[in-house]
Design a protein around this motif. Structure first.
Motif, PDB file in Angstrom:
ATOM      1  N   LEU A  65      93.218  12.975  19.072  1.00  9.68           N
ATOM      2  CA  LEU A  65      93.079  11.854  20.003  1.00  9.68           C
ATOM      3  C   LEU A  65      91.834  11.975  20.876  1.00  9.68           C
ATOM      4  O   LEU A  65      91.094  11.009  21.032  1.00  9.68           O
ATOM      5  N   PRO A  66      91.533  13.160  21.432  1.00  2.01           N
ATOM      6  CA  PRO A  66      90.295  13.276  22.217  1.00  2.01           C
ATOM      7  C   PRO A  66      89.057  12.981  21.386  1.00  2.01           C
ATOM      8  O   PRO A  66      88.123  12.333  21.856  1.00  2.01           O
ATOM      9  N   ASN A  67      89.036  13.450  20.129  1.00  2.00           N
ATOM     10  CA  ASN A  67      87.893  13.190  19.264  1.00  2.00           C
ATOM     11  C   ASN A  67      87.722  11.698  19.003  1.00  2.00           C
ATOM     12  O   ASN A  67      86.607  11.163  19.021  1.00  2.00           O
ATOM     13  N   LEU A  97      76.717   2.828  22.781  1.00  2.00           N
ATOM     14  CA  LEU A  97      75.566   2.486  21.942  1.00  2.00           C
ATOM     15  C   LEU A  97      75.376   0.978  21.861  1.00  2.00           C
ATOM     16  O   LEU A  97      74.246   0.476  21.952  1.00  2.00           O
ATOM     17  N   VAL A  98      76.463   0.228  21.710  1.00  2.00           N
ATOM     18  CA  VAL A  98      76.374  -1.227  21.649  1.00  2.00           C
ATOM     19  C   VAL A  98      75.838  -1.788  22.970  1.00  2.00           C
ATOM     20  O   VAL A  98      75.000  -2.698  22.982  1.00  2.00           O
ATOM     21  N   VAL A  99      76.303  -1.244  24.088  1.00  2.00           N
ATOM     22  CA  VAL A  99      75.836  -1.703  25.392  1.00  2.00           C
ATOM     23  C   VAL A  99      74.341  -1.437  25.554  1.00  2.00           C
ATOM     24  O   VAL A  99      73.584  -2.293  26.054  1.00  2.00           O
ATOM     25  N   VAL A 100      73.898  -0.259  25.126  1.00  2.00           N
ATOM     26  CA  VAL A 100      72.471   0.082  25.238  1.00  2.00           C
ATOM     27  C   VAL A 100      71.623  -0.854  24.381  1.00  2.00           C
ATOM     28  O   VAL A 100      70.575  -1.357  24.821  1.00  2.00           O
ATOM     29  N   LEU A 101      72.059  -1.105  23.145  1.00  2.00           N
ATOM     30  CA  LEU A 101      71.298  -1.992  22.263  1.00  2.00           C
ATOM     31  C   LEU A 101      71.255  -3.415  22.817  1.00  2.00           C
ATOM     32  O   LEU A 101      70.216  -4.080  22.759  1.00  2.00           O
ATOM     33  N   ALA A 102      72.376  -3.881  23.358  1.00  2.36           N
ATOM     34  CA  ALA A 102      72.387  -5.220  23.953  1.00  2.36           C
ATOM     35  C   ALA A 102      71.468  -5.289  25.178  1.00  2.36           C
ATOM     36  O   ALA A 102      70.787  -6.302  25.399  1.00  2.36           O
ATOM     37  N   GLY A 103      71.426  -4.216  25.954  1.00  4.99           N
ATOM     38  CA  GLY A 103      70.512  -4.184  27.097  1.00  4.99           C
ATOM     39  C   GLY A 103      69.064  -4.201  26.669  1.00  4.99           C
ATOM     40  O   GLY A 103      68.230  -4.886  27.278  1.00  4.99           O
ATOM     41  N   LEU A 104      68.744  -3.467  25.586  1.00  4.42           N
ATOM     42  CA  LEU A 104      67.373  -3.486  25.075  1.00  4.42           C
ATOM     43  C   LEU A 104      66.989  -4.859  24.555  1.00  4.42           C
ATOM     44  O   LEU A 104      65.850  -5.299  24.709  1.00  4.42           O
ATOM     45  N   LEU A 156      84.853   6.523  20.059  1.00  4.99           N
ATOM     46  CA  LEU A 156      85.023   5.141  20.491  1.00  4.99           C
ATOM     47  C   LEU A 156      84.153   4.832  21.703  1.00  4.99           C
ATOM     48  O   LEU A 156      83.444   3.816  21.747  1.00  4.99           O
ATOM     49  N   VAL A 157      84.184   5.723  22.688  1.00  2.93           N
ATOM     50  CA  VAL A 157      83.360   5.521  23.889  1.00  2.93           C
ATOM     51  C   VAL A 157      81.878   5.613  23.539  1.00  2.93           C
ATOM     52  O   VAL A 157      81.053   4.832  24.048  1.00  2.93           O
TER      53      VAL A 157
END
Length: 348
Positions: free
Chosen positions: A11-13, A24-31, A18-19
């Motif tokens: 579960l931790p893995n 990564l998606v947030v960073v790409l959308a910001g770029l 997931l996080v």
């Protein structure tokens, strides 16, 4: 007493990945949101990395650092100026020759129609004429392209300014690495290896792209195709996009060869593109770069889509160099080396 609670394995893995994926998606959308600002800096960084090898070569020969930086800045600035003149001249000439191209397209269509009728195709099954766009459509398209080139050139000043400062920054990079990793000699060694690998890849890719554009331009000039400089520049730029880029670069040149010359010129132009891309892209470039720098075909496609979505045409143009830099960075760290292996086209 045995507990009845079921334990969910790893579960931790799972939460970790997931996080990480969400971040990564947030960073790409910001770029993507700031792509208009990042794109000139990205082009400047690419030029600076490609110029690192000649800069180091001049400094080893005793040329002072500021003088070497100024020489490279003048060379790159002159290249952009000549590029602008060549593109603008080709587009303006294309707009002026639009009526001739339209007449040639009509003649080719009539030849094709006569040939099909000679094979037995009924006259009623063939259209009488091809729906050609108006002459003004060709001229307007060329004029809009010329306007786009002018706007791009206006942003070139920012690219060149950032390029010069990045070159000046390269001279202080070794000292910064030593200060950033004061107690980790292994970290400094990995970082230097990574930077050398990136410099080598981009320099070789730039050299082979320049060779591709030069060979295509000279070949099309000898064949007699209109605007050989324009098609050579396009072939050199799109050489950074494997497989798809060579096809995109060949299509307009072959069409102009067909419209401006005929079937023989179009066949020769097609053979030229195939020969140049096979010789440089499949023989010379892999030998210079080494087999370990290959990317999986699936990764190539995904990188085109992702970087194109983030940075637009600039991202598609630099998608493979950006992915290669990410691959080299992942391979430089033992903890993430397996991701670099998955991106590769080899299993070892």
């Amino acid at each position: 007493m045995v507990s009845t609670k079921k334990r969910i394995p790893n579960l931790p893995n799972a939460w970790y990945w997931l996080v990480g994926g969400a971040a990564l998606v947030v960073v790409l959308a910001g770029l993507q949101a700031v792509s208009s600002i990042v794109n000139p800096l990205l082009l400047a960084a690419f030029l600076a990395i490609a110029s690192a090898t000649p800069l180091n070569w001049m400094q080893r020969r005793g040329v002072p650092g500021p003088l070497a930086v100024m020489a490279l800045f003048l060379v790159v600035g002159l290249f952009f100026f000549l590029l602008f003149l060549a593109l603008r001249g080709a587009v303006e000439t294309m707009a002026a020759q639009a009526p001739q191209y339209q007449a040639h397209i009509g003649a080719l269509f009539q030849q094709l129609r006569d040939y099909l009728m000679g094979l037995g195709v009924p006259n009623e099954a063939l259209p009488d004429k091809i729906p050609l766009p108006a002459v003004g459509t060709f001229a307007d398209a060329a004029a809009s392209i010329a306007g786009g080139i002018t706007q791009f050139t206006a942003a070139t000043f920012l690219v060149l300014l950032a390029f010069m400062f990045l070159l000046l920054e390269e001279s202080t990079l070794p000292g910064k690495l030593a200060a950033a990793f004061p107690s980790s000699r292994r970290g400094r060694v990995r970082m230097r290896r990574f930077l050398r690998a990136v410099d080598r890849y981009i320099f070789i890719k730039s050299a082979t792209s320049f060779s591709t554009g030069l060979a295509v331009g000279i070949g099309l000039y000898l064949i007699g195709v209109d605007f050989p400089i324009l098609w050579g520049i396009l072939a050199g730029l799109l050489n950074f996009v494997p497989t798809v880029g060579s096809i995109i670069a060949a299509v307009p040149a072959v069409l102009i060869a067909l419209v401006g010359g005929g079937w023989v010129e179009a066949i020769l132009a097609t053979a030229l593109f195939v020969g140049v891309n096979v010789a440089i892209g499949s023989v010379i470039e892999p030998r210079l770069m080494g087999r370990s720098l290959g990317l999986s075909p699936l990764v190539v496609l995904i990188s085109l889509l992702v970087w194109g979505w983030v940075f637009g045409p600039v991202g598609m143009l630099l998608s493979i160099p950006l992915t290669m830099i990410a691959k080299l960075a992942l391979e430089a760290q033992p903890a993430t080396r397996w991701i670099g292996v998955m991106l590769s086209d080899r299993a070892d």
